[in-house]
Design an enzyme around this catalytic site. Sequence first.
Site: not given
Length: 591
Positions: A337, A361
């Site tokens: 990302e 994450d």
Amino acid sequence: MKKISLPKISIRPVIDGRRMGVRESLEEQTMNMAKATATLLTEKLRHACGAAVECVISDTCIAGMAEAAACEEKFSIQNVGLTITVTPCWCYGSETIDMDPTRPKAIWGFNGTERPGAVYLAAALAVHSQKGIPAFSIYGHDVQDADDTSIPADVEEKLLRFARAGLAVASMKGKSYLSLGGVSMGIAGSIVDHNFFESWLGMKVQAVDMTELRRRIDQKIYDEAELEMALTWADKNFRYGEDENNKQYQRNAEQSRAVLRESLLMAMCIRDMMQGNSKLADISRVEESLGYNAIAAGFQGQRHWTDQYPNGDTAEAILNSSFDWNGVREPLVVATENDSLNGVAMLMGHQLTGTAQVFADVRTYWSPEAIERVTGHKLDGLAEHGIIHLINSGSAALDGSCKQRDSEGNPTMKPHWKISQQEADACLAATEWCPAIHEYFRGGGYSSRFLTEGGVPFTMTRVNIIKGLGPVLQIAEGWSVELPKDVHDILNKRTNSTWPTTWFAPRLTGKGPFTDVYSVMANWGANHGVLTIGHVGADFITLAPMLRIPVCMHNVEETKVYRPSAWAAHGMDIEGQDYRACQNYGPLYKR
């Protein structure tokens, strides 16, 4: 194109310049200190790429301005990235120190009684402080005899820690971060801050639209023979997991093959964009063959790419790993990302350890009570106070399965030069490739799925940027945790079970953000973090002040905190010192 040379460590033996007996009596001892230091560093350290570390010793001992200048002239053509000054005696402070303002520097003053090495150390550090050029102090805990040529364990630890961090600083300088795409889903780290890279890291940002990746794939700007090799390798090594998509979104064999082919091409093309590839010049693509001199990269992916093309999970997972179809090799640093700040934490971890990094994450805090309620299982051991679920969409380095083994047979992640092909194969065998969930990734793709073995020491890190303050670094040492299979399955299926998982238990101190596991999660500064193998928080803490990045959160023992000596003049609380000193000196490469 000439390959850029690796930074070297310079050793500066300094000496009392008084002739007619004083200097002559010290020449051999002083130069032997320099040689012993060089031997230690070359034997114990490697660059992240695996190459041997080189040390450059001044041609003569340095007693004053003239010899200091001659030494600097030699170093200026040797690509010296950091300096270590050594002495067993009194020398002339401001006349002998390294004055380069951006080069990390340390001084080792021999702890002996015959000559006052400690006095020079204190005098030279005072000059560094007064001139605003911070330096690290190295001084043995115990007195040594004048003829003792050994390096005490505490001195060795500081020499190696300083050198690892200094090499990381020098290795990043002059390189680039390849920002492939723009901002992903509003994630702060993908709002790439050019000033941060330039002023704190000495790097450039190369911003490239994702259409460049599309162009390279569509116009066959890649090595077609290598693509065939990659496909053959994947056919041999990839195990595929279940397709959890609804029937109407499941792809047939031909469509799945096309997704795999493009995913591997993405890996090849991103690598070529970072590093260059001489094979492209052979097909008259000379400009593309040069690459962007990128030591790290990030790929936006979501959503402007992934809504129509295969996602970056396979490409990122392979690039971040220590092996591919070409065999075992240095892992790259590619941030999911385009989270450039997590990419910097990955880069720091890789430079300090030489190992692959696990991008994840920081997804869920599971309290012992919640796990017992949901599964009936009572946590114990490392997990007794709760765990954090680290999971991302399949871009984590496959090394993170921890199927490699240390000298005692324990699960670990190793630098690529220590990884056998059998260990690489074991990591691949522990990984399943699951079709991407259509609701998230309309263009398809494959997510890697593995489970990190338990009991492995890790350090979780993250860089954040705070307006008005600048960058800060977070550090949390802890361990991976292994849950019973049925417990893992219940918890994992509550989220996306097609992604790789690490159950992480941070080491608690009972204070501040490490009061409990919940507090660690609550104080984490962003949605992403990086796992680096080992309890190496002390190395990060030494690296950060070199760049003038304060550490806002860590659970490293105070005795292991090693920062420049001038930090002690910025107050009596060591963490407050860090903030005040970093603010006082400003970024290393001030802009």
